[in-house]
Scaffold this motif. Structure first.
Motif, PDB file in Angstrom:
ATOM      1  N   CYS A 142       0.830  -1.210   0.000  1.00 17.40           N
ATOM      2  CA  CYS A 142       0.000   0.000   0.000  1.00 17.40           C
ATOM      3  C   CYS A 142       0.864   1.260   0.000  1.00 17.40           C
ATOM      4  O   CYS A 142       0.570   2.233  -0.716  1.00 17.40           O
ATOM      5  N   ALA A 143       1.942   1.253   0.793  1.00 20.98           N
ATOM      6  CA  ALA A 143       2.825   2.418   0.849  1.00 20.98           C
ATOM      7  C   ALA A 143       3.490   2.649  -0.512  1.00 20.98           C
ATOM      8  O   ALA A 143       3.584   3.785  -0.998  1.00 20.98           O
ATOM      9  N   GLY A 144       3.962   1.571  -1.125  1.00 23.75           N
ATOM     10  CA  GLY A 144       4.583   1.692  -2.448  1.00 23.75           C
ATOM     11  C   GLY A 144       3.594   2.175  -3.492  1.00 23.75           C
ATOM     12  O   GLY A 144       3.947   2.963  -4.375  1.00 23.75           O
ATOM     13  N   ALA A 145       2.338   1.709  -3.383  1.00 23.71           N
ATOM     14  CA  ALA A 145       1.311   2.146  -4.326  1.00 23.71           C
ATOM     15  C   ALA A 145       1.027   3.635  -4.162  1.00 23.71           C
ATOM     16  O   ALA A 145       0.760   4.337  -5.146  1.00 23.71           O
ATOM     17  N   LEU A 146       1.109   4.144  -2.928  1.00 27.91           N
ATOM     18  CA  LEU A 146       0.901   5.571  -2.707  1.00 27.91           C
ATOM     19  C   LEU A 146       2.042   6.393  -3.303  1.00 27.91           C
ATOM     20  O   LEU A 146       1.817   7.460  -3.876  1.00 27.91           O
ATOM     21  N   VAL A 147       3.272   5.892  -3.159  1.00 29.41           N
ATOM     22  CA  VAL A 147       4.411   6.564  -3.798  1.00 29.41           C
ATOM     23  C   VAL A 147       4.202   6.591  -5.312  1.00 29.41           C
ATOM     24  O   VAL A 147       4.397   7.616  -5.972  1.00 29.41           O
ATOM     25  N   GLY A 148       3.776   5.447  -5.846  1.00 26.81           N
ATOM     26  CA  GLY A 148       3.482   5.385  -7.275  1.00 26.81           C
ATOM     27  C   GLY A 148       2.375   6.342  -7.667  1.00 26.81           C
ATOM     28  O   GLY A 148       2.405   6.937  -8.743  1.00 26.81           O
ATOM     29  N   GLY A 149       1.390   6.515  -6.761  1.00 21.22           N
ATOM     30  CA  GLY A 149       0.294   7.432  -7.035  1.00 21.22           C
ATOM     31  C   GLY A 149       0.756   8.875  -7.135  1.00 21.22           C
ATOM     32  O   GLY A 149       0.292   9.632  -7.989  1.00 21.22           O
ATOM     33  N   VAL A 150       1.676   9.271  -6.247  1.00 23.40           N
ATOM     34  CA  VAL A 150       2.217  10.634  -6.282  1.00 23.40           C
ATOM     35  C   VAL A 150       2.931  10.879  -7.612  1.00 23.40           C
ATOM     36  O   VAL A 150       2.684  11.879  -8.307  1.00 23.40           O
ATOM     37  N   LEU A 151       3.819   9.952  -7.968  1.00 21.25           N
ATOM     38  CA  LEU A 151       4.573  10.119  -9.219  1.00 21.25           C
ATOM     39  C   LEU A 151       3.651   9.989 -10.426  1.00 21.25           C
ATOM     40  O   LEU A 151       3.814  10.704 -11.431  1.00 21.25           O
ATOM     41  N   GLY A 152       2.681   9.084 -10.334  1.00 17.29           N
ATOM     42  CA  GLY A 152       1.729   8.924 -11.430  1.00 17.29           C
ATOM     43  C   GLY A 152       0.928  10.190 -11.677  1.00 17.29           C
ATOM     44  O   GLY A 152       0.698  10.582 -12.823  1.00 17.29           O
ATOM     45  N   ALA A 153       0.487  10.851 -10.600  1.00 16.50           N
ATOM     46  CA  ALA A 153      -0.275  12.090 -10.747  1.00 16.50           C
ATOM     47  C   ALA A 153       0.567  13.176 -11.401  1.00 16.50           C
ATOM     48  O   ALA A 153       0.078  13.944 -12.239  1.00 16.50           O
ATOM     49  N   LEU A 154       1.838  13.251 -11.023  1.00 15.94           N
ATOM     50  CA  LEU A 154       2.728  14.244 -11.638  1.00 15.94           C
ATOM     51  C   LEU A 154       2.958  13.934 -13.117  1.00 15.94           C
ATOM     52  O   LEU A 154       2.969  14.839 -13.960  1.00 15.94           O
ATOM     53  N   ILE A 155       3.133  12.662 -13.424  1.00 14.79           N
ATOM     54  CA  ILE A 155       3.327  12.260 -14.821  1.00 14.79           C
ATOM     55  C   ILE A 155       2.082  12.588 -15.640  1.00 14.79           C
ATOM     56  O   ILE A 155       2.163  13.134 -16.744  1.00 14.79           O
ATOM     57  N   GLY A 156       0.913  12.244 -15.100  1.00 11.34           N
ATOM     58  CA  GLY A 156      -0.328  12.528 -15.816  1.00 11.34           C
ATOM     59  C   GLY A 156      -0.534  14.009 -16.036  1.00 11.34           C
ATOM     60  O   GLY A 156      -0.919  14.441 -17.129  1.00 11.34           O
ATOM     61  N   GLY A 157      -0.269  14.809 -14.989  1.00  5.34           N
ATOM     62  CA  GLY A 157      -0.415  16.254 -15.131  1.00  5.34           C
ATOM     63  C   GLY A 157       0.520  16.817 -16.184  1.00  5.34           C
ATOM     64  O   GLY A 157       0.133  17.675 -17.000  1.00  5.34           O
ATOM     65  N   ALA A 158       1.768  16.336 -16.184  1.00  7.02           N
ATOM     66  CA  ALA A 158       2.736  16.807 -17.171  1.00  7.02           C
ATOM     67  C   ALA A 158       2.307  16.443 -18.592  1.00  7.02           C
ATOM     68  O   ALA A 158       2.388  17.270 -19.513  1.00  7.02           O
ATOM     69  N   ILE A 159       1.828  15.216 -18.775  1.00  9.23           N
ATOM     70  CA  ILE A 159       1.371  14.802 -20.110  1.00  9.23           C
ATOM     71  C   ILE A 159       0.184  15.653 -20.551  1.00  9.23           C
ATOM     72  O   ILE A 159       0.059  16.023 -21.715  1.00  9.23           O
TER      73      ILE A 159
END
Length: 242
Positions: A142-159
């Motif tokens: 769950c903790a790793g998925a949250l880290v992935g969520g933070v980076l995923g949101a930044l990646i999505g916003g940038a795209i």
């Protein structure tokens, strides 16, 4: 800046179209769960192993987070209101505000998804004669998925800032990870594991079935991709804003 972030966060959670975001957030891990029917076979497993197996699809919620991160950007381009926002607060505030708001909303949505998903897992296990048993591996997932969520949101916003198009962004952040990357994972896993979506997923399930990256390499890949895309989005956006 705080006011801009609050305004952007509110914009991300308003409107009926947000229901589609909620639906995507749930459907992606569900797709992973049901794409391999063997994951639901918990016969012979102890409660801890069964619980962890059923929680593993949550690692792919980072892909949902990318869609959430992009939503606040592409929604404005879709409705033609971005020029008004840029005129009102300026590019720098709009860019940072939307990225931060996307991360905050993605985290909130992820926590809610985890709670609902875990409740569903508990019900499923009880019907199979087992009990929900969260081990350190489950908490790390769950903790790793949250880290992935933070980076995923930044990646999505940038795209979203790069493409400035709702549908094109959806292809990049949803279709390619869930169709293209999963197809590559079945055929050429040694290549697929370096792809964006699977690198983000690996933060929650490092080394999954020997086909994903371990946590350290996955984090390096995800951070490099995030930094690169945010830099490209910032440079391009500044140039267009003049």
């Amino acid at each position: 800046m705080r006011g801009t972030i609050q305004s952007e966060a509110l914009r991300c959670v308003s409107g009926l179209s947000l229901l589609a975001v909620y639906l995507v957030a749930f459907l992606l891990p569900a797709f992973v769960l049901f794409s391999d029917g063997s994951r639901l076979d918990v016969a012979g497993l102890d409660p801890a192993a069964a619980t962890t197996r059923l929680l593993e699809p949550l690692a792919w919620s980072a892909v949902s987070a990318a869609f959430v991160g992009a939503y606040g950007v592409t929604r404005e381009y879709y409705y033609g209101s971005m020029d008004r926002t840029l005129t009102s607060v300026g590019f720098r505030r709009a860019f940072a505000g939307k990225l931060v708001a996307g991360v905050l909303v993605a985290l909130a949505l992820s926590v809610g998804l985890f709670a609902v998903w875990t409740t569903g897992v508990a019900v499923f296990l009880s019907r199979s004669g087992l009990s929900l048993t969260l081990t350190p591996d489950g908490w790390r997932l769950c903790a790793g998925a949250l880290v992935g969520g933070v980076l995923g949101a930044l990646i999505g916003g940038a795209i979203g800032w790069i493409t400035r198009n709702y549908y094109v962004t959806a292809v990049f952040v949803l279709v390619l990870p869930m169709v293209g990357e999963l197809a590559l994972l079945r055929t050429v896993p040694e290549v697929a594991k370096f792809s964006p979506g699977l690198a983000l997923a690996a933060l929650g399930v490092p080394g999954y079935q020997g086909r994903l990256l371990e946590f350290g390499p996955a984090l390096v890949v995800a951070l490099a991709l995030t930094a690169g895309l945010v830099a490209v989005a910032w440079t391009g956006g500044r140039r267009r804003a003049g």
